[in-house]
Design a protein around this motif. Structure first.
Motif, PDB file in Angstrom:
ATOM      1  N   MET A 188       3.759   6.376   4.430  1.00 57.96           N
ATOM      2  CA  MET A 188       3.665   5.105   5.145  1.00 57.96           C
ATOM      3  C   MET A 188       2.231   4.588   5.164  1.00 57.96           C
ATOM      4  O   MET A 188       1.970   3.408   4.939  1.00 57.96           O
ATOM      5  CB  MET A 188       4.162   5.271   6.595  1.00 57.96           C
ATOM      6  CG  MET A 188       5.685   5.296   6.756  1.00 57.96           C
ATOM      7  SD  MET A 188       6.450   3.766   6.213  1.00 57.96           S
ATOM      8  CE  MET A 188       5.666   2.585   7.278  1.00 57.96           C
ATOM      9  N   ARG A 189       1.268   5.512   5.415  1.00 57.32           N
ATOM     10  CA  ARG A 189      -0.125   5.078   5.494  1.00 57.32           C
ATOM     11  C   ARG A 189      -0.621   4.582   4.141  1.00 57.32           C
ATOM     12  O   ARG A 189      -1.265   3.535   4.045  1.00 57.32           O
ATOM     13  CB  ARG A 189      -0.980   6.245   5.999  1.00 57.32           C
ATOM     14  CG  ARG A 189      -2.456   5.898   6.065  1.00 57.32           C
ATOM     15  CD  ARG A 189      -3.259   6.938   6.823  1.00 57.32           C
ATOM     16  NE  ARG A 189      -4.662   6.575   6.766  1.00 57.32           N
ATOM     17  CZ  ARG A 189      -5.560   7.140   5.947  1.00 57.32           C
ATOM     18  NH1 ARG A 189      -5.185   8.096   5.133  1.00 57.32           N
ATOM     19  NH2 ARG A 189      -6.807   6.741   5.946  1.00 57.32           N
ATOM     20  N   TYR A 190      -0.344   5.346   3.102  1.00 57.44           N
ATOM     21  CA  TYR A 190      -0.793   4.930   1.774  1.00 57.44           C
ATOM     22  C   TYR A 190      -0.031   3.704   1.295  1.00 57.44           C
ATOM     23  O   TYR A 190      -0.568   2.878   0.538  1.00 57.44           O
ATOM     24  CB  TYR A 190      -0.652   6.091   0.782  1.00 57.44           C
ATOM     25  CG  TYR A 190      -1.733   7.133   0.969  1.00 57.44           C
ATOM     26  CD1 TYR A 190      -3.058   6.835   0.651  1.00 57.44           C
ATOM     27  CD2 TYR A 190      -1.443   8.385   1.482  1.00 57.44           C
ATOM     28  CE1 TYR A 190      -4.063   7.770   0.836  1.00 57.44           C
ATOM     29  CE2 TYR A 190      -2.437   9.331   1.675  1.00 57.44           C
ATOM     30  CZ  TYR A 190      -3.751   9.016   1.351  1.00 57.44           C
ATOM     31  OH  TYR A 190      -4.742   9.935   1.539  1.00 57.44           O
ATOM     32  N   LYS A 219      -1.863   0.852   2.587  1.00 55.39           N
ATOM     33  CA  LYS A 219      -3.072   0.605   1.792  1.00 55.39           C
ATOM     34  C   LYS A 219      -2.746  -0.174   0.522  1.00 55.39           C
ATOM     35  O   LYS A 219      -3.574  -0.925   0.003  1.00 55.39           O
ATOM     36  CB  LYS A 219      -3.734   1.940   1.437  1.00 55.39           C
ATOM     37  CG  LYS A 219      -4.502   2.580   2.585  1.00 55.39           C
ATOM     38  CD  LYS A 219      -5.303   3.781   2.096  1.00 55.39           C
ATOM     39  CE  LYS A 219      -6.210   4.300   3.199  1.00 55.39           C
ATOM     40  NZ  LYS A 219      -7.064   5.406   2.717  1.00 55.39           N
ATOM     41  N   LEU A 220      -1.505   0.023   0.025  1.00 50.34           N
ATOM     42  CA  LEU A 220      -1.070  -0.678  -1.179  1.00 50.34           C
ATOM     43  C   LEU A 220      -0.448  -2.039  -0.870  1.00 50.34           C
ATOM     44  O   LEU A 220       0.025  -2.742  -1.770  1.00 50.34           O
ATOM     45  CB  LEU A 220      -0.058   0.177  -1.950  1.00 50.34           C
ATOM     46  CG  LEU A 220      -0.613   1.482  -2.558  1.00 50.34           C
ATOM     47  CD1 LEU A 220       0.527   2.350  -3.066  1.00 50.34           C
ATOM     48  CD2 LEU A 220      -1.581   1.175  -3.692  1.00 50.34           C
TER      49      LEU A 220
END
Length: 553
Positions: A1-3, A6-7
């Protein structure tokens, strides 16, 4: 979810991968195909919650680590406990910013919280039951002993004892009817799940609210629940069936104890879950194994008799006339529920029970012990758990067979007797050899003792004796005479213990063990001290010990 964020993925996206994962794994896990919609709902709900957690937690964390090279364990715990921010994520974000995390302190705080939660959970439940909102909640709710799934309507929602209209995480629910048993009379509550098309939650526990409604403590998997919602209620059937077997076996156990041990048996407490049963009863002495075996056999006899359960709702006077036994601390109204297994057992009981004793299958006593003056406890188990317990005992016996090299259980006792006899014979042989060794040792020590002016003295270095060995030599000398001087030095892995002993006659003439030890230490290095008749210490250098001994003589 975090990455993903970022995308540029700021909305839930992982749940969309469920069909792909199922397609890849369906040959190994075919049951996933039917669970696709359910899994997507749960994962989407988790994503929605986590987006909120991530956004708020990351902002707070960034403030916490600004200008620092380490995040304290207390701050990491605050993020976890207050904001639901996972420690793994905290560590990862901090690592990206070159900041260390005091994980050890975090774990200390986490363990303290778990311990506090364990100790206070029941107190919290009891406190919540007494909240004003629950005390004022008078809507009626009915409980059915039938464990089949049923549809029910939400009539009350509570969070920490306070009435609410909507729940979206964890809280308590009251339905207009329920098949979930509430913890009572020593029997634990049912667990299971409640759901509809847009909502799913696990039922973790059930207790009785202030006005006797069943209060279901739930943890929501996805969706939200509102007053008036219609839901499907499904209990954990395997757990319920196991509890029923253990509870009915508790009744049969009491009957067997009264029959075999004596009529002084009275229930003092009980506890029943899906794993085992515990029965506390009044009795003045330990029940021996032979009697316990008879009690266990009697319960299994009742099981084999296939006695049907006849449960009655009776006026209390009628129930007592029937001969039904009351629970040890039960409080009863005008009408009572009586569980009967023919004439074997008749008890006041609100718990869940098997339809026939044969449903229990097997009964095994695991232990019997005292828990207080005049009160004893039996722990037992039934059905598949009883089989597993016996299987474990059989595996243990198998290990014993392997260790003592016999082929059958029948040979175990004879082999152990034989081993014990061998041990006894070897002990006797060892005693004989030790006596010979001691006699030889005495002869050796006697050869070292010199006599001068009616004084027995020994000055000797033993390169194979530790301090205990030196003490045993001194004790031997003391047993021979009270007019002696002994200076004994040993070798214990490079350390050189010294013992000096002085007999009574020499003591009366002013000779002291400590003075002699100091003289040796002045020549060889080291130190020590003690009483006038015996001193001990350590010597550093034994290279010129013989010269020192000659001086002392």
């Amino acid at each position: 979810m975090r990455y993903g964020q970022k995308l540029g993925f700021h909305e839930p996206f992982l749940f969309k991968l469920v069909p792909t994962v199922i397609e890849i794994m369906k040959d190994f896990y075919p049951y996933l195909i039917d669970k696709s919609d359910f899994l997507m709902k749960i994962i989407k709900s988790e994503e929605e919650k986590f987006i909120k957690t991530l956004n708020s937690g990351e902002n707070i964390l960034n403030v916490m680590i600004s200008g620092k090279n380490e995040l304290s364990g207390d701050d990491a715990f605050k993020l976890y406990d207050t904001y639901g921010f996972p420690i793994e994520l905290t560590i990862e974000i901090c690592a990206d910013n070159g900041v260390k995390v005091d994980v050890a302190r975090f774990k200390e705080r986490l363990e303290s919280q778990k311990e506090l939660a364990r100790n206070s959970r029941k107190n919290i439940e009891s406190f919540n039951k007494q909240s004003k909102d629950l005390l004022d909640f008078n809507f009626s709710s009915t409980f059915t002993y039938d464990y089949s799934p049923l549809n029910a309507r939400v009539i009350g929602l509570f969070k920490d004892g306070n009435k609410v209209n909507v729940l979206d995480d964890e809280g308590d629910v009251i339905f207009d009817k329920t098949n979930f048993y509430a913890e009572m009379g020593g029997q634990i509550a049912d667990s299971g799940e409640i759901f509809n098309e847009n909502f799913h939650a696990q039922v973790l526990n059930v207790i009785k609210a202030s006005n006797k409604q069943h209060l279901h403590h739930i943890k929501i998997s996805y969706g939200e629940i509102k007053v008036g919602d219609e839901l499907r209620l499904e209990i954990n059937l395997n757990k319920r069936l196991a509890i029923m077997k253990n509870h009915s076996a508790t009744h049969l156990l009491q009957a067997a104890l009264i029959k075999i041990v004596g009529s002084d048996i009275h229930q003092k407490g009980s506890y029943v879950n899906e794993e085992y049963l515990r029965f506390d009863f009044s009795h003045f002495e330990k029940i021996d194994q032979v009697t316990l075996n008879k009690v266990e056999e009697e319960v299994n006899k009742y099981i084999s008799m296939m006695i049907p359960n006849k449960t009655l709702e009776l006026e209390i006077a009628e129930a007592k006339k029937l001969g039904a036994m009351a629970e040890f601390d039960g409080k009863y109204g005008d009408k009572v529920r009586v569980v009967c297994f023919d004439d074997v057992s008749k008890e006041f009981c609100g718990g869940t029970h098997v339809n026939n004793t044969a449903d229990i299958g097997l009964f095994v006593i695991k232990s019997e012990e005292s828990i207080s003056a005049g009160v004893r406890r039996i722990e037992a188990t039934t059905s598949l758990n009883a089989y597993k317990y016996l299987r474990q005992k059989e595996e243990l016996l198998g290990e014993i067979r392997n260790q003592i090299s016999v082929k059958s259980n029948n040979e175990i006792v004879l082999k152990i007797k034989s081993i014990n006899e061998d041990i006894i014979n070897k002990d006797l042989k060892i005693k004989e050899l030790n006596k010979k060794i001691f006699d030889n040792k005495q002869n050796f020590i006697n050869s070292l003792i010199r006599d001068k002016n009616e004084i027995s003295y020994i000055c000797n270095y033993f390169d194979d004796l530790d301090r205990e060995g030196l003490i045993s030599i001194l004790d031997f000398i003391k047993g021979k005479t009270d007019n002696y001087l002994a200076i004994l030095i040993g070798n214990d892995n490079g350390m050189h213990p010294i013992i000096v002993g002085v007999g009574k006659k020499l003591l009366s003439e002013g000779l002291k063990a400590g003075d002699i030890l100091k003289k040796v230490a002045s020549r060889c290095g080291g130190n020590g001290g003690g009483k006038p008749d015996r001193a001990q210490g350590n010597i550093l250098d034994v290279s010129n010990i013989n010269f020192t001994f000659e001086e002392l003589k």
